[in-house]
Write a protein that holds these residues in place. Structure first.
Motif, short mmCIF file in Angstrom:
data_model
loop_
_atom_site.label_atom_id
_atom_site.label_comp_id
_atom_site.label_asym_id
_atom_site.label_seq_id
_atom_site.Cartn_x
_atom_site.Cartn_y
_atom_site.Cartn_z
N ILE A 1 17.40 8.88 -34.98
CA ILE A 1 18.41 8.16 -35.75
C ILE A 1 18.14 8.32 -37.24
O ILE A 1 17.20 7.76 -37.80
CB ILE A 1 18.44 6.68 -35.33
CG1 ILE A 1 18.83 6.61 -33.85
CG2 ILE A 1 19.42 5.89 -36.19
CD1 ILE A 1 18.84 5.24 -33.27
N ARG A 2 18.95 9.16 -37.84
CA ARG A 2 18.89 9.39 -39.28
C ARG A 2 20.32 9.64 -39.75
O ARG A 2 21.19 10.00 -38.94
CB ARG A 2 17.99 10.59 -39.61
CG ARG A 2 18.33 11.82 -38.80
CD ARG A 2 17.38 12.96 -39.03
NE ARG A 2 17.58 14.02 -38.08
CZ ARG A 2 18.64 14.83 -38.03
NH1 ARG A 2 19.60 14.69 -38.93
NH2 ARG A 2 18.76 15.75 -37.11
N GLU A 3 20.55 9.45 -41.02
CA GLU A 3 21.91 9.57 -41.53
C GLU A 3 22.49 10.94 -41.23
O GLU A 3 21.84 11.97 -41.46
CB GLU A 3 21.93 9.31 -43.04
CG GLU A 3 21.72 7.85 -43.39
CD GLU A 3 21.94 7.56 -44.86
OE1 GLU A 3 21.57 6.46 -45.29
OE2 GLU A 3 22.47 8.43 -45.57
N GLY A 4 23.70 10.94 -40.70
CA GLY A 4 24.38 12.19 -40.39
C GLY A 4 24.13 12.71 -38.99
O GLY A 4 24.83 13.63 -38.55
N ALA A 5 23.17 12.14 -38.30
CA ALA A 5 22.84 12.65 -36.97
C ALA A 5 23.89 12.21 -35.95
O ALA A 5 24.51 11.15 -36.08
CB ALA A 5 21.47 12.13 -36.54
N TRP A 6 24.07 13.04 -34.92
CA TRP A 6 24.91 12.67 -33.77
C TRP A 6 24.01 12.08 -32.70
O TRP A 6 22.98 12.69 -32.35
CB TRP A 6 25.64 13.90 -33.22
CG TRP A 6 26.69 14.43 -34.13
CD1 TRP A 6 26.61 15.53 -34.92
CD2 TRP A 6 28.01 13.91 -34.32
NE1 TRP A 6 27.78 15.72 -35.61
CE2 TRP A 6 28.66 14.74 -35.25
CE3 TRP A 6 28.71 12.82 -33.80
CZ2 TRP A 6 29.97 14.52 -35.69
CZ3 TRP A 6 30.01 12.59 -34.22
CH2 TRP A 6 30.63 13.43 -35.16
N ILE A 7 24.40 10.93 -32.18
CA ILE A 7 23.59 10.23 -31.18
C ILE A 7 24.50 9.66 -30.10
O ILE A 7 25.74 9.67 -30.24
CB ILE A 7 22.77 9.07 -31.81
CG1 ILE A 7 23.72 8.02 -32.41
CG2 ILE A 7 21.80 9.60 -32.86
CD1 ILE A 7 23.02 6.74 -32.84
N THR A 8 23.89 9.17 -29.03
CA THR A 8 24.64 8.38 -28.06
C THR A 8 24.50 6.91 -28.46
O THR A 8 23.40 6.45 -28.79
CB THR A 8 24.09 8.59 -26.64
OG1 THR A 8 22.69 8.31 -26.63
CG2 THR A 8 24.32 10.02 -26.17
N ALA A 9 25.61 6.19 -28.41
CA ALA A 9 25.60 4.80 -28.85
C ALA A 9 26.54 3.99 -27.97
O ALA A 9 27.57 4.49 -27.51
CB ALA A 9 26.05 4.70 -30.32
N GLY A 10 26.18 2.74 -27.76
CA GLY A 10 27.03 1.86 -26.96
C GLY A 10 26.20 1.02 -26.02
O GLY A 10 25.05 0.66 -26.34
N THR A 11 26.76 0.74 -24.87
CA THR A 11 26.09 0.00 -23.82
C THR A 11 25.98 0.92 -22.60
O THR A 11 26.64 1.96 -22.57
CB THR A 11 26.87 -1.28 -23.47
OG1 THR A 11 28.21 -0.92 -23.12
CG2 THR A 11 26.90 -2.24 -24.66
N PRO A 12 25.20 0.54 -21.60
CA PRO A 12 25.07 1.45 -20.46
C PRO A 12 26.40 1.82 -19.81
O PRO A 12 26.57 2.95 -19.35
CB PRO A 12 24.17 0.67 -19.49
CG PRO A 12 23.32 -0.15 -20.39
CD PRO A 12 24.24 -0.57 -21.51
N ASP A 13 27.35 0.91 -19.81
CA ASP A 13 28.61 1.19 -19.11
C ASP A 13 29.68 1.80 -20.02
O ASP A 13 30.56 2.51 -19.54
CB ASP A 13 29.14 -0.07 -18.44
CG ASP A 13 29.36 -1.19 -19.42
OD1 ASP A 13 28.65 -1.23 -20.44
OD2 ASP A 13 30.24 -2.03 -19.18
#
Lengths: 130, 93
Positions: B39-51
């Protein structure tokens, strides 16, 4: 408001209308964690909190389903006056039409949302951007 | 700590995709991430809740009294549609 409280909008919530929340398919453990993270972020409100959106008309609900709620297969629709009568706090937080639903007791927050009259409906827009 | 989505993807940031703060964006605590190094500025990540999760870009990371807050901008549509945006898995040398 101090920085550890959520920013409240000046426009009050309508006396009547609807609150739209994510519907079926979310685990209680997830909801509890979200509510606890709200309190950890904004301890000045002294309450657990969850995000939702208000709608005045059924057209507003439809618009929310197609935009902010598009990810959710179902949405839960409450009447604002029913939530207030149940003892839940409703705050117009951040940007319109965001609402934070609060209660100082996490178990009560979950219980009252479960037991306040509402309907869960399929989101007709779910998956349209997939 | 939630580490994976229900469909088996690693979850980088636990956040309410329906939520927001002053920024108007969903947010989460860096400390609750199972993969803070991603997690750094500009990075693509998965985000949210498990569902309900999404592929999201990290907009910024701000330090507050409560901790380090990560703001994300989710891509529209299902997370699986945007998996190609994620960086390739690190390979041990």
């Amino acid at each position: 408001m101090s920085p550890n409280t959520p920013k409240l909008r000046n426009d009050p919530l309508p006396q009547s209308g609807y609150l739209v929340l994510r519907g079926l398919g979310i685990r209680e453990a997830t909801v509890r964690n979200l509510a606890a993270e709200f309190l950890a972020r904004f301890p000045g409100l002294h309450a657990y909190g969850l995000s939702g959106y208000y709608a005045v008309t059924t057209q507003d609900i439809d618009a929310l389903c197609g935009d902010k709620m598009q990810r959710w297969e179902h949405v839960a629709i409450f009447r604002i006056e029913d939530l207030r009568a149940a003892g839940l706090g409703l705050y117009p937080t951040f940007r319109t039409p965001h609402i934070t639903i609060t209660h100082p007791d996490l178990d009560q927050l979950i219980y009252l949302l479960d037991h306040t009259d509402h309907k869960v409906v399929p989101n007709p827009y779910h998956g349209t951007n997939d | 700590m939630f580490t994976h989505t229900d469909d088996g993807h690693e979850l980088d940031l636990f956040t309410d995709l329906q939520g927001m703060d002053d920024s108007g964006l969903p947010w989460g605590f860096l400390s609750s991430s199972a993969h803070p190094e991603r997690i750094r500025e500009g990075a693509w990540i998965t985000a949210g809740t498990p569902d309900v999760w999404a592929i999201a870009r990290v907009i910024d990371i701000v330090t507050e009294d409560s901790g380090q807050i990560v703001h994300v901008q989710p891509q529209r549509g299902a997370g699986t549609k945007w998996l190609h945006l994620l960086p390739p898995p690190a390979v041990a040398s």
